[in-house]
Design a protein around this motif. Structure first.
Motif, PDB file in Angstrom:
ATOM      1  N   MET A  75      13.875 -44.116  42.272  1.00 17.47           N
ATOM      2  CA  MET A  75      12.830 -45.018  43.145  1.00 17.47           C
ATOM      3  C   MET A  75      11.438 -44.228  42.762  1.00 17.47           C
ATOM      4  O   MET A  75      10.915 -45.780  43.554  1.00 17.47           O
ATOM      5  CB  MET A  75      13.235 -44.101  44.343  1.00 17.47           C
ATOM      6  N   LEU A  76      11.425 -43.573  42.153  1.00 16.05           N
ATOM      7  CA  LEU A  76       9.444 -43.051  41.869  1.00 16.05           C
ATOM      8  C   LEU A  76       9.648 -43.754  40.586  1.00 16.05           C
ATOM      9  O   LEU A  76       7.995 -44.485  40.632  1.00 16.05           O
ATOM     10  CB  LEU A  76       9.943 -42.173  41.323  1.00 16.05           C
ATOM     11  N   LYS A  77      10.078 -45.044  39.806  1.00 17.43           N
ATOM     12  CA  LYS A  77       9.911 -46.052  38.747  1.00 17.43           C
ATOM     13  C   LYS A  77       9.641 -46.781  39.577  1.00 17.43           C
ATOM     14  O   LYS A  77       9.107 -47.529  39.162  1.00 17.43           O
ATOM     15  CB  LYS A  77      11.226 -46.316  37.757  1.00 17.43           C
ATOM     16  N   GLU A  78      11.026 -47.610  40.012  1.00 17.52           N
ATOM     17  CA  GLU A  78      10.645 -49.220  41.193  1.00 17.52           C
ATOM     18  C   GLU A  78       9.952 -48.849  41.910  1.00 17.52           C
ATOM     19  O   GLU A  78       9.835 -50.578  42.655  1.00 17.52           O
ATOM     20  CB  GLU A  78      12.163 -49.468  41.119  1.00 17.52           C
ATOM     21  N   ILE A  79       9.835 -48.277  42.879  1.00 15.03           N
ATOM     22  CA  ILE A  79       9.123 -48.523  44.088  1.00 15.03           C
ATOM     23  C   ILE A  79       7.649 -47.704  44.505  1.00 15.03           C
ATOM     24  O   ILE A  79       6.638 -47.942  44.508  1.00 15.03           O
ATOM     25  CB  ILE A  79       9.686 -48.256  45.476  1.00 15.03           C
ATOM     26  N   ILE A  80       7.446 -46.400  44.146  1.00 20.01           N
ATOM     27  CA  ILE A  80       6.462 -45.595  44.155  1.00 20.01           C
ATOM     28  C   ILE A  80       5.261 -45.964  43.054  1.00 20.01           C
ATOM     29  O   ILE A  80       4.306 -46.259  42.928  1.00 20.01           O
ATOM     30  CB  ILE A  80       6.791 -43.788  43.990  1.00 20.01           C
ATOM     31  N   GLU A  81       5.872 -45.717  41.515  1.00 17.94           N
ATOM     32  CA  GLU A  81       4.824 -46.483  40.253  1.00 17.94           C
ATOM     33  C   GLU A  81       4.282 -47.598  40.896  1.00 17.94           C
ATOM     34  O   GLU A  81       3.621 -48.026  39.599  1.00 17.94           O
ATOM     35  CB  GLU A  81       6.041 -45.767  39.742  1.00 17.94           C
ATOM     36  N   THR A  82       4.613 -48.784  41.640  1.00 23.96           N
ATOM     37  CA  THR A  82       4.467 -49.638  41.282  1.00 23.96           C
ATOM     38  C   THR A  82       3.753 -50.352  41.957  1.00 23.96           C
ATOM     39  O   THR A  82       2.755 -50.841  42.324  1.00 23.96           O
ATOM     40  CB  THR A  82       5.863 -50.786  41.989  1.00 23.96           C
ATOM     41  N   HIS A  83       3.124 -49.049  43.265  1.00 28.52           N
ATOM     42  CA  HIS A  83       2.126 -48.918  44.231  1.00 28.52           C
ATOM     43  C   HIS A  83       0.351 -48.164  42.637  1.00 28.52           C
ATOM     44  O   HIS A  83       0.835 -46.826  43.524  1.00 28.52           O
ATOM     45  CB  HIS A  83       1.803 -48.076  45.595  1.00 28.52           C
ATOM     46  N   SER A  84      -0.630 -49.128  43.027  1.00 35.49           N
ATOM     47  CA  SER A  84      -1.490 -48.446  42.415  1.00 35.49           C
ATOM     48  C   SER A  84      -2.001 -47.032  43.514  1.00 35.49           C
ATOM     49  O   SER A  84      -2.495 -46.202  42.130  1.00 35.49           O
ATOM     50  CB  SER A  84      -3.187 -49.500  42.524  1.00 35.49           C
ATOM     51  N   ASP A  85      -2.273 -46.631  44.340  1.00 36.16           N
ATOM     52  CA  ASP A  85      -2.654 -45.428  45.133  1.00 36.16           C
ATOM     53  C   ASP A  85      -1.728 -44.302  45.019  1.00 36.16           C
ATOM     54  O   ASP A  85      -2.065 -43.746  45.272  1.00 36.16           O
ATOM     55  CB  ASP A  85      -3.239 -45.781  46.562  1.00 36.16           C
ATOM     56  N   SER A  86      -0.787 -44.820  44.540  1.00 32.95           N
ATOM     57  CA  SER A  86       0.748 -43.796  45.095  1.00 32.95           C
ATOM     58  C   SER A  86       0.979 -43.730  43.389  1.00 32.95           C
ATOM     59  O   SER A  86       1.742 -42.631  42.774  1.00 32.95           O
ATOM     60  CB  SER A  86       2.002 -43.710  45.423  1.00 32.95           C
ATOM     61  N   LYS A  87       0.383 -44.104  42.387  1.00 33.89           N
ATOM     62  CA  LYS A  87       0.945 -44.093  40.945  1.00 33.89           C
ATOM     63  C   LYS A  87       0.493 -42.698  39.812  1.00 33.89           C
ATOM     64  O   LYS A  87      -0.935 -42.108  40.461  1.00 33.89           O
ATOM     65  CB  LYS A  87       1.004 -45.516  40.037  1.00 33.89           C
ATOM     66  N   GLY A  88       1.348 -42.160  39.491  1.00 36.00           N
ATOM     67  CA  GLY A  88       1.316 -40.747  38.401  1.00 36.00           C
ATOM     68  C   GLY A  88       0.688 -39.743  39.417  1.00 36.00           C
ATOM     69  O   GLY A  88       0.462 -38.421  38.971  1.00 36.00           O
ATOM     70  N   ILE A  89       1.489 -39.393  40.514  1.00 36.72           N
ATOM     71  CA  ILE A  89       0.962 -38.326  41.612  1.00 36.72           C
ATOM     72  C   ILE A  89       2.085 -37.814  41.591  1.00 36.72           C
ATOM     73  O   ILE A  89       2.440 -36.660  41.250  1.00 36.72           O
ATOM     74  CB  ILE A  89       1.164 -38.366  42.851  1.00 36.72           C
ATOM     75  N   LEU A  90       3.861 -38.554  41.121  1.00 36.88           N
ATOM     76  CA  LEU A  90       5.146 -37.753  41.528  1.00 36.88           C
ATOM     77  C   LEU A  90       5.625 -37.695  40.038  1.00 36.88           C
ATOM     78  O   LEU A  90       5.300 -39.005  38.871  1.00 36.88           O
ATOM     79  CB  LEU A  90       5.899 -38.187  42.024  1.00 36.88           C
ATOM     80  N   CYS A  91       6.553 -37.054  39.896  1.00 37.68           N
ATOM     81  CA  CYS A  91       7.199 -36.906  38.197  1.00 37.68           C
ATOM     82  C   CYS A  91       8.527 -37.002  38.170  1.00 37.68           C
ATOM     83  O   CYS A  91       8.751 -35.983  39.605  1.00 37.68           O
ATOM     84  CB  CYS A  91       6.291 -36.689  37.075  1.00 37.68           C
ATOM     85  N   SER A  92       9.540 -37.162  37.415  1.00 35.29           N
ATOM     86  CA  SER A  92      11.043 -36.677  36.928  1.00 35.29           C
ATOM     87  C   SER A  92      10.785 -34.779  37.544  1.00 35.29           C
ATOM     88  O   SER A  92      12.097 -34.709  37.796  1.00 35.29           O
ATOM     89  CB  SER A  92      11.160 -37.418  35.980  1.00 35.29           C
ATOM     90  N   TYR A  93      10.364 -34.933  36.531  1.00 33.92           N
ATOM     91  CA  TYR A  93      10.001 -32.320  37.572  1.00 33.92           C
ATOM     92  C   TYR A  93      10.631 -32.706  38.542  1.00 33.92           C
ATOM     93  O   TYR A  93      11.198 -31.368  39.102  1.00 33.92           O
ATOM     94  CB  TYR A  93       9.168 -32.531  36.007  1.00 33.92           C
ATOM     95  N   PHE A  94       9.256 -33.004  39.384  1.00 32.62           N
ATOM     96  CA  PHE A  94       9.612 -32.297  40.949  1.00 32.62           C
ATOM     97  C   PHE A  94       9.863 -33.418  41.968  1.00 32.62           C
ATOM     98  O   PHE A  94      10.951 -32.256  42.188  1.00 32.62           O
ATOM     99  CB  PHE A  94       7.789 -33.454  41.766  1.00 32.62           C
ATOM    100  N   LEU A  95      10.246 -34.043  41.158  1.00 38.71           N
ATOM    101  CA  LEU A  95      11.842 -34.854  41.568  1.00 38.71           C
ATOM    102  C   LEU A  95      13.545 -34.336  41.242  1.00 38.71           C
ATOM    103  O   LEU A  95      14.357 -32.858  42.231  1.00 38.71           O
ATOM    104  CB  LEU A  95      12.787 -36.182  41.305  1.00 38.71           C
ATOM    105  N   LYS A  96      13.739 -33.540  40.157  1.00 36.78           N
ATOM    106  CA  LYS A  96      14.563 -31.858  39.516  1.00 36.78           C
ATOM    107  C   LYS A  96      14.627 -31.209  40.333  1.00 36.78           C
ATOM    108  O   LYS A  96      15.188 -30.742  41.240  1.00 36.78           O
ATOM    109  CB  LYS A  96      14.596 -32.170  38.081  1.00 36.78           C
ATOM    110  N   THR A  97      12.961 -30.331  41.179  1.00 34.76           N
ATOM    111  CA  THR A  97      12.536 -29.327  41.491  1.00 34.76           C
ATOM    112  C   THR A  97      13.408 -30.073  42.947  1.00 34.76           C
ATOM    113  O   THR A  97      13.779 -28.737  43.434  1.00 34.76           O
ATOM    114  CB  THR A  97      11.080 -29.082  41.555  1.00 34.76           C
ATOM    115  N   VAL A  98      13.262 -30.441  43.657  1.00 33.95           N
ATOM    116  CA  VAL A  98      13.584 -31.286  45.111  1.00 33.95           C
ATOM    117  C   VAL A  98      15.071 -30.741  45.181  1.00 33.95           C
ATOM    118  O   VAL A  98      15.547 -30.161  45.878  1.00 33.95           O
ATOM    119  CB  VAL A  98      13.257 -32.562  45.016  1.00 33.95           C
ATOM    120  N   VAL A  99      16.057 -31.258  43.620  1.00 32.69           N
ATOM    121  CA  VAL A  99      16.903 -31.423  44.221  1.00 32.69           C
ATOM    122  C   VAL A  99      17.444 -30.202  43.850  1.00 32.69           C
ATOM    123  O   VAL A  99      18.924 -29.600  44.395  1.00 32.69           O
ATOM    124  CB  VAL A  99      18.205 -32.073  43.068  1.00 32.69           C
ATOM    125  N   PHE A 100      17.418 -29.262  43.015  1.00 37.48           N
ATOM    126  CA  PHE A 100      17.444 -27.738  42.651  1.00 37.48           C
ATOM    127  C   PHE A 100      17.528 -27.280  44.292  1.00 37.48           C
ATOM    128  O   PHE A 100      18.067 -26.344  44.952  1.00 37.48           O
ATOM    129  CB  PHE A 100      17.009 -27.020  41.728  1.00 37.48           C
TER     130      PHE A 100
END
Length: 346
Positions: free
Chosen positions: A230-255
């Motif tokens: 979702m991060l790569k295919e949706i969020i990162e394709t929008h210029s205004d939301s690109k670069g805010i989140l990263c995989s480490y944040f997603l891992k933390t959420v799942v934890f």
């Protein structure tokens, strides 16, 4: 994403690789998506090189117990933000002239400390083909792999929260015991807003995080992978939301979500509710501009990101995705009902 058996096979492969590279002077630790068992498009491999001729302890009293031993350092956090520390040489220790530490020590307020900047420069000079500095790592021109030099403290430090609470559903006590025995790592990068940035090292929980990932059920792994997609295919394709989140944040959420879910809820027929619970937590964290670090909750992982980005587009994107989830997953649910989890995600 792979079947459960394939994910386990990938994890075992990288563990075996680490063991085969073991030597008297250093330990090679693979991290990143591939070592976690995921082989998604763009999955990276990070290599951490742990030097064994250095000892880092939590305070000076513990360090002085290693009287007259070389390269004994202790953590100094009085002037640093949570998650960072300076590494000072113990008064009862020394740095041999033939030690690798000789290339990246410095002085600060009459103390001998380890310079994170000099450590990266030293690493860059050793790997001629990987001369680019990327955060705490040295990388190649194609950014295909990162190499990080690190040091280790063999104990679970007080700055990290205790994971032994009885009310916690995950991880289990036996895993917590192993994690705490592994200690913590330090990688060469300081806080960007700190006056002592060049002398600071970031506290890393890479080993602990890797062990936690290895306790995941296949459904947890799939939820984590779906968030990454979702991060790569949706969020990162929008210029205004690109670069805010990263995989480490997603891992933390799942934890964090894993702590609150019973183990038997993470099963194949519950993958959609489990994924949406993770997505809801991510949306909540972005909405309230706060994603606590899993091991040091005083750290807000979103803090630095929010200073330099406008998160309105990201908030709207996550809320829209969440509100239309039934429509989005309709085809997915029908397919899932007709297929087993092992065949659906091959």
């Amino acid at each position: 994403m792979g079947t459960e058996e394939l994910v386990l096979l990938r994890q075992k492969f990288y563990l075996l690789y680490d063991l085969l590279r073991l030597s008297r002077t250093e330990i090679i630790i693979n991290s990143g998506s591939k070592s976690e068992g995921l082989e998604l498009e763009g999955s990276d491999i990070d290599i951490m090189i742990l030097q064994l001729d250095n000892t880092v302890l939590e305070n000076e009293n513990e360090a002085q117990c290693k009287n007259n031993q070389p390269n004994v350092f202790f953590m100094s956090t009085e002037d640093t933000k949570p998650g960072f520390t300076m590494l000072k040489l113990s008064k009862s220790s020394f740095i041999p002239y033939d030690s690798q530490v000789y290339y990246y020590w410095d002085t600060w307020r009459n103390n001998i400390v380890l310079s994170s900047e000099k450590a990266k420069q030293w690493m860059s000079s050793k790997w001629e083909n990987s001369a680019l500095v990327h955060g705490p790592c040295i990388t190649d021109e194609d950014y295909e792999s990162d190499i990080a030099f690190c040091l280790r403290c063999p104990i679970w430090i007080k700055q990290a929260r205790k994971l032994r609470e009885k009310s916690r559903l995950w991880p289990c006590p036996s895993v917590v015991e192993i994690i705490e025995k592994c200690g913590i790592l330090f990688v060469p990068i300081g806080c960007k807003t700190s006056a002592t940035e060049e002398f600071e090292w970031r506290i890393s929980f890479s080993i602990a995080e890797k062990l936690l990932i290895y306790t995941f059920s296949h459904t947890q792994i799939l939820c984590y992978a779906l968030l990454k997609i979702m991060l790569k295919e949706i969020i990162e394709t929008h210029s205004d939301s690109k670069g805010i989140l990263c995989s480490y944040f997603l891992k933390t959420v799942v934890f964090w979500v894993s702590e609150e879910f019973q183990r038997d809820k993470w099963r194949p027929d519950m993958i959609i509710p489990c994924f949406m619970a993770c997505l809801a937590r991510l949306a909540y964290c972005v909405e309230h501009s706060n994603l606590p670090h899993y091991f040091i909750p005083e750290i807000n992982l979103l803090e630095d990101k929010l200073v330099s980005h406008n998160t309105t587009d990201l908030k709207n994107l996550l809320n829209e995705f969440f509100s239309k989830r039934s429509k989005f997953f309709k085809i997915f649910q029908n397919t899932f009902a007709a297929c087993s989890a092992s065949t659906l995600f091959v």
